[in-house]
Motif scaffolding. Sequence first.
Motif, PDB file in Angstrom:
ATOM      1  N   GLN A  70      15.390 -51.902 -47.266  1.00 22.94           N
ATOM      2  CA  GLN A  70      15.848 -50.889 -48.211  1.00 22.94           C
ATOM      3  C   GLN A  70      16.121 -49.525 -47.577  1.00 22.94           C
ATOM      4  O   GLN A  70      16.106 -48.505 -48.269  1.00 22.94           O
ATOM      5  N   ALA A  71      16.378 -49.496 -46.279  1.00 26.70           N
ATOM      6  CA  ALA A  71      16.886 -48.275 -45.643  1.00 26.70           C
ATOM      7  C   ALA A  71      18.381 -48.326 -45.946  1.00 26.70           C
ATOM      8  O   ALA A  71      19.193 -48.724 -45.119  1.00 26.70           O
ATOM      9  N   LYS A  72      18.723 -48.003 -47.156  1.00 25.70           N
ATOM     10  CA  LYS A  72      20.024 -48.332 -47.738  1.00 25.70           C
ATOM     11  C   LYS A  72      21.229 -47.828 -46.959  1.00 25.70           C
ATOM     12  O   LYS A  72      22.264 -48.435 -46.969  1.00 25.70           O
ATOM     13  N   GLY A  73      21.117 -46.733 -46.287  1.00 26.67           N
ATOM     14  CA  GLY A  73      22.247 -46.223 -45.532  1.00 26.67           C
ATOM     15  C   GLY A  73      22.319 -46.762 -44.114  1.00 26.67           C
ATOM     16  O   GLY A  73      23.252 -46.487 -43.383  1.00 26.67           O
ATOM     17  N   PHE A  74      21.343 -47.577 -43.720  1.00 27.84           N
ATOM     18  CA  PHE A  74      21.310 -48.102 -42.351  1.00 27.84           C
ATOM     19  C   PHE A  74      22.428 -49.114 -42.142  1.00 27.84           C
ATOM     20  O   PHE A  74      22.542 -50.083 -42.865  1.00 27.84           O
ATOM     21  N   GLN A  75      23.249 -48.876 -41.127  1.00 28.74           N
ATOM     22  CA  GLN A  75      24.374 -49.764 -40.858  1.00 28.74           C
ATOM     23  C   GLN A  75      24.195 -50.553 -39.578  1.00 28.74           C
ATOM     24  O   GLN A  75      25.001 -51.408 -39.257  1.00 28.74           O
ATOM     25  N   GLY A  76      23.150 -50.283 -38.815  1.00 29.31           N
ATOM     26  CA  GLY A  76      22.794 -51.107 -37.662  1.00 29.31           C
ATOM     27  C   GLY A  76      23.744 -51.074 -36.490  1.00 29.31           C
ATOM     28  O   GLY A  76      23.896 -52.062 -35.782  1.00 29.31           O
ATOM     29  N   ALA A  93      13.561 -58.154 -42.692  1.00 28.24           N
ATOM     30  CA  ALA A  93      13.876 -57.111 -41.706  1.00 28.24           C
ATOM     31  C   ALA A  93      15.002 -56.185 -42.151  1.00 28.24           C
ATOM     32  O   ALA A  93      14.931 -54.979 -41.948  1.00 28.24           O
ATOM     33  N   PHE A  94      16.053 -56.741 -42.749  1.00 25.24           N
ATOM     34  CA  PHE A  94      17.217 -55.946 -43.134  1.00 25.24           C
ATOM     35  C   PHE A  94      17.520 -56.051 -44.633  1.00 25.24           C
ATOM     36  O   PHE A  94      18.623 -55.736 -45.058  1.00 25.24           O
ATOM     37  N   GLU A  95      16.565 -56.465 -45.405  1.00 20.68           N
ATOM     38  CA  GLU A  95      16.777 -56.661 -46.835  1.00 20.68           C
ATOM     39  C   GLU A  95      17.332 -55.389 -47.493  1.00 20.68           C
ATOM     40  O   GLU A  95      16.810 -54.295 -47.296  1.00 20.68           O
ATOM     41  N   LYS A  96      18.430 -55.571 -48.202  1.00 26.36           N
ATOM     42  CA  LYS A  96      19.087 -54.498 -48.972  1.00 26.36           C
ATOM     43  C   LYS A  96      19.505 -53.298 -48.124  1.00 26.36           C
ATOM     44  O   LYS A  96      19.380 -52.150 -48.537  1.00 26.36           O
ATOM     45  N   THR A  97      20.019 -53.575 -46.936  1.00 26.77           N
ATOM     46  CA  THR A  97      20.620 -52.517 -46.113  1.00 26.77           C
ATOM     47  C   THR A  97      22.141 -52.650 -46.215  1.00 26.77           C
ATOM     48  O   THR A  97      22.645 -53.569 -46.840  1.00 26.77           O
ATOM     49  N   LEU A  98      22.872 -51.767 -45.558  1.00 26.10           N
ATOM     50  CA  LEU A  98      24.332 -51.796 -45.600  1.00 26.10           C
ATOM     51  C   LEU A  98      24.933 -52.320 -44.298  1.00 26.10           C
ATOM     52  O   LEU A  98      25.972 -51.833 -43.863  1.00 26.10           O
ATOM     53  N   LEU A  99      24.300 -53.303 -43.679  1.00 25.50           N
ATOM     54  CA  LEU A  99      24.862 -53.886 -42.469  1.00 25.50           C
ATOM     55  C   LEU A  99      26.284 -54.343 -42.755  1.00 25.50           C
ATOM     56  O   LEU A  99      26.538 -54.983 -43.763  1.00 25.50           O
ATOM     57  N   ARG A 100      27.194 -54.006 -41.869  1.00 24.27           N
ATOM     58  CA  ARG A 100      28.597 -54.371 -42.088  1.00 24.27           C
ATOM     59  C   ARG A 100      29.100 -55.271 -40.979  1.00 24.27           C
ATOM     60  O   ARG A 100      28.912 -56.463 -41.006  1.00 24.27           O
ATOM     61  N   GLU A 101      29.715 -54.677 -40.006  1.00 20.60           N
ATOM     62  CA  GLU A 101      30.361 -55.423 -38.922  1.00 20.60           C
ATOM     63  C   GLU A 101      29.452 -55.593 -37.711  1.00 20.60           C
ATOM     64  O   GLU A 101      29.921 -55.710 -36.597  1.00 20.60           O
ATOM     65  N   VAL A 102      28.163 -55.588 -37.914  1.00 22.76           N
ATOM     66  CA  VAL A 102      27.209 -55.732 -36.819  1.00 22.76           C
ATOM     67  C   VAL A 102      27.323 -57.141 -36.236  1.00 22.76           C
ATOM     68  O   VAL A 102      27.388 -58.113 -36.972  1.00 22.76           O
ATOM     69  N   ASN A 103      27.357 -57.238 -34.914  1.00 24.34           N
ATOM     70  CA  ASN A 103      27.410 -58.528 -34.244  1.00 24.34           C
ATOM     71  C   ASN A 103      26.046 -58.796 -33.621  1.00 24.34           C
ATOM     72  O   ASN A 103      25.631 -58.095 -32.707  1.00 24.34           O
ATOM     73  N   LEU A 104      25.357 -59.808 -34.104  1.00 25.31           N
ATOM     74  CA  LEU A 104      24.010 -60.124 -33.627  1.00 25.31           C
ATOM     75  C   LEU A 104      23.991 -61.356 -32.725  1.00 25.31           C
ATOM     76  O   LEU A 104      22.958 -62.010 -32.581  1.00 25.31           O
ATOM     77  N   SER A 105      25.114 -61.664 -32.096  1.00 27.25           N
ATOM     78  CA  SER A 105      25.212 -62.871 -31.260  1.00 27.25           C
ATOM     79  C   SER A 105      24.276 -62.834 -30.062  1.00 27.25           C
ATOM     80  O   SER A 105      23.854 -63.874 -29.570  1.00 27.25           O
ATOM     81  N   GLY A 106      23.900 -61.649 -29.582  1.00 30.42           N
ATOM     82  CA  GLY A 106      23.030 -61.543 -28.416  1.00 30.42           C
ATOM     83  C   GLY A 106      21.549 -61.643 -28.729  1.00 30.42           C
ATOM     84  O   GLY A 106      20.723 -61.646 -27.811  1.00 30.42           O
ATOM     85  N   TRP A 107      21.189 -61.735 -29.990  1.00 32.37           N
ATOM     86  CA  TRP A 107      19.772 -61.801 -30.352  1.00 32.37           C
ATOM     87  C   TRP A 107      19.184 -63.156 -29.991  1.00 32.37           C
ATOM     88  O   TRP A 107      19.743 -64.202 -30.310  1.00 32.37           O
ATOM     89  N   ASP A 108      18.046 -63.143 -29.322  1.00 33.41           N
ATOM     90  CA  ASP A 108      17.311 -64.370 -28.998  1.00 33.41           C
ATOM     91  C   ASP A 108      16.414 -64.682 -30.187  1.00 33.41           C
ATOM     92  O   ASP A 108      15.414 -64.012 -30.423  1.00 33.41           O
ATOM     93  N   MET A 109      16.771 -65.693 -30.935  1.00 34.98           N
ATOM     94  CA  MET A 109      16.018 -66.081 -32.125  1.00 34.98           C
ATOM     95  C   MET A 109      15.205 -67.352 -31.889  1.00 34.98           C
ATOM     96  O   MET A 109      14.648 -67.920 -32.822  1.00 34.98           O
ATOM     97  N   SER A 110      15.098 -67.781 -30.649  1.00 37.59           N
ATOM     98  CA  SER A 110      14.456 -69.061 -30.339  1.00 37.59           C
ATOM     99  C   SER A 110      12.953 -69.090 -30.597  1.00 37.59           C
ATOM    100  O   SER A 110      12.372 -70.160 -30.739  1.00 37.59           O
TER     101      SER A 110
END
Length: 181
Positions: A70-76, A93-110
């Motif tokens: 809910q950091a509503k203006g956060f665009q990441g 982690a990002f619930e109810k934020t304004l993430l738009r064109e963020v590319n998270l392909s480099g995140w290690d989610m393993s």
Amino acid sequence: SLETGSRMFYNCKEFEGKGLDKWKTSSLRNMSEMFAKCGIRLSGFGERFNPSLEGWDVRQVFTMRQAFQQAKGFQGHVLDKWQTDALYTATRAFEKTLLREVNLSGWDMSHVRHADHMFEGCHIFKGNGLEKWHLPNVVDARNMFYACVQVDFDASNWGMQSAHALMSMFEGCTAFKGVGC
């Protein structure tokens, strides 16, 4: 050096985050609710919250539970540069934020086990880069993209063989074509 940032800036309505790019964060392990509900109220423009986290080293972060919730203006804007090698919990982690064109392909989610509600209510988030994720250890992905009306990506490579809870994972995702599911 900083090890826990839990609730550090929680609900800071006038916080702009200036100077945070200079912080030494290589020992940071806990970001729980660190920036949750942060935002500057702008008359007629909603909320804005885009701290400069460009130089942050988050390779040791274990939990981002509700980190930006809910950091509503956060665009990441800098999230695409973060390395998440130790991440285990990303719940809300990002619930109810304004993430738009963020590319998270480099995140290690393993190593992530908990991704429930991670992007819930991110209405304009499209999911750029998520097709590159590999999630072999996720057990809980409930409501992960709930009400993310624009999200659409190919989940073929996710490898979610450990998942037990997937309820409402894509509920309300009207643009999602279901490729790879």
